[in-house]
Design an enzyme around this catalytic site. Structure first.
Site, PDB file in Angstrom:
ATOM      1  N   PHE A   8       0.603  51.359  -7.127  1.00 51.05           N
ATOM      2  CA  PHE A   8       0.812  49.950  -6.808  1.00 51.05           C
ATOM      3  C   PHE A   8       0.237  49.608  -5.445  1.00 51.05           C
ATOM      4  O   PHE A   8       0.428  50.345  -4.469  1.00 51.05           O
ATOM      5  CB  PHE A   8       2.305  49.616  -6.779  1.00 51.05           C
ATOM      6  CG  PHE A   8       2.924  49.353  -8.115  1.00 51.05           C
ATOM      7  CD1 PHE A   8       3.094  48.055  -8.585  1.00 51.05           C
ATOM      8  CD2 PHE A   8       3.362  50.405  -8.907  1.00 51.05           C
ATOM      9  CE1 PHE A   8       3.688  47.813  -9.817  1.00 51.05           C
ATOM     10  CE2 PHE A   8       3.959  50.173 -10.141  1.00 51.05           C
ATOM     11  CZ  PHE A   8       4.115  48.871 -10.602  1.00 51.05           C
ATOM     12  N   ASP A   9      -0.449  48.478  -5.372  1.00 53.14           N
ATOM     13  CA  ASP A   9      -0.762  47.850  -4.101  1.00 53.14           C
ATOM     14  C   ASP A   9       0.564  47.296  -3.552  1.00 53.14           C
ATOM     15  O   ASP A   9       1.553  47.216  -4.281  1.00 53.14           O
ATOM     16  CB  ASP A   9      -1.771  46.723  -4.359  1.00 53.14           C
ATOM     17  CG  ASP A   9      -2.100  45.933  -3.118  1.00 53.14           C
ATOM     18  OD1 ASP A   9      -2.282  46.538  -2.050  1.00 53.14           O
ATOM     19  OD2 ASP A   9      -2.155  44.688  -3.209  1.00 53.14           O
TER      20      ASP A   9
END
Length: 219
Positions: A8-9
């Site tokens: 995930f960013d």
């Protein structure tokens, strides 16, 4: 299960960090008597490496860009970092993925120190097997470099990359995933639009955080 590992960013994907980032940019620009652009332009700073964005938007040299990042952090370190909120549905999405046995990692261009503080403060660190980001000295800010660092640190093999996906809201996330041989998923609730994500070559695009689970676990 289609994917067993999710990267995930952070900004624009897990948290809506725009207010703190934009206030920190305003602080830095005013400190050096530089013009403050419109909110539309300031929004482009959310996601990409900061120094590169300062140089591109403000026409600065590499040294001036580094100086602006330092000024930015004067405000961000204690104030801007918490002018932030978790997107609707993210805690439930992370919990659901964890319950399905998905390995959840973070790959952000934000300094790792800040990313960990944010995850702890907002209570979602518990869902992550690893939180990886940039270095405070400006190294490892390119998204592909961050992704490779996280994959190497977590011991993800070349074969496992086929079942690994990068989730983010900007073209940098999608392009970085492609370079690393990963699948990619773009979210529309962040700071990048559909056109940006499609042009970058996102394999999947979703409107809400809840839709991420369906993409991850469908056969």
């Amino acid at each position: 299960m289609r994917y067993t590992t999710a990267l995930f960013d952070l900004d624009g994907t897990i948290t809506d960090s725009g207010t703190g980032i934009m206030n920190s940019i305003r602080y830095a620009l005013r400190k050096y008597d530089l013009p403050v652009p419109s909110d539309e332009v300031l929004r482009t700073f959310v996601g990409p490496p900061l120094q590169e964005q300062f140089q591109a938007v403000c026409g600065l040299t590499e040294e001036e860009g580094r100086r602006m990042v330092q000024a930015y952090r004067e405000y961000y370190r204690d104030r801007g970092i918490f002018e932030n909120s978790v997107y609707d549905g993210i805690p439930e999405t992370l919990k659901a993925l964890k319950n399905h046995g998905v390995r959840i990692l973070m790959a952000t261009s934000k300094p790792e120190e800040f990313a960990k503080r944010i995850a702890d403060h907002f209570g979602f660190a518990q869902y992550f097997d690893y939180i990886g980001g940039a270095c405070m000295d400006g190294k490892r800010t390119d998204k592909h470099e961050v992704i490779e660092y996280v994959l190497k640190t977590c011991g993800i093999t070349a074969a496992e990359r086929a079942q690994t996906i990068m989730i983010g809201d900007r073209s940098h996330d999608i392009i970085g995933a492609k370079k690393a041989g990963l699948h990619s998923l773009g979210v529309l609730y962040g700071y990048g639009g559909r056109e940006e994500l499609e042009e970058a070559g996102a394999d999947h695009i979703v409107r809400t955080a809840e839709e991420i689970v369906g993409v991850m676990i469908s056969e």
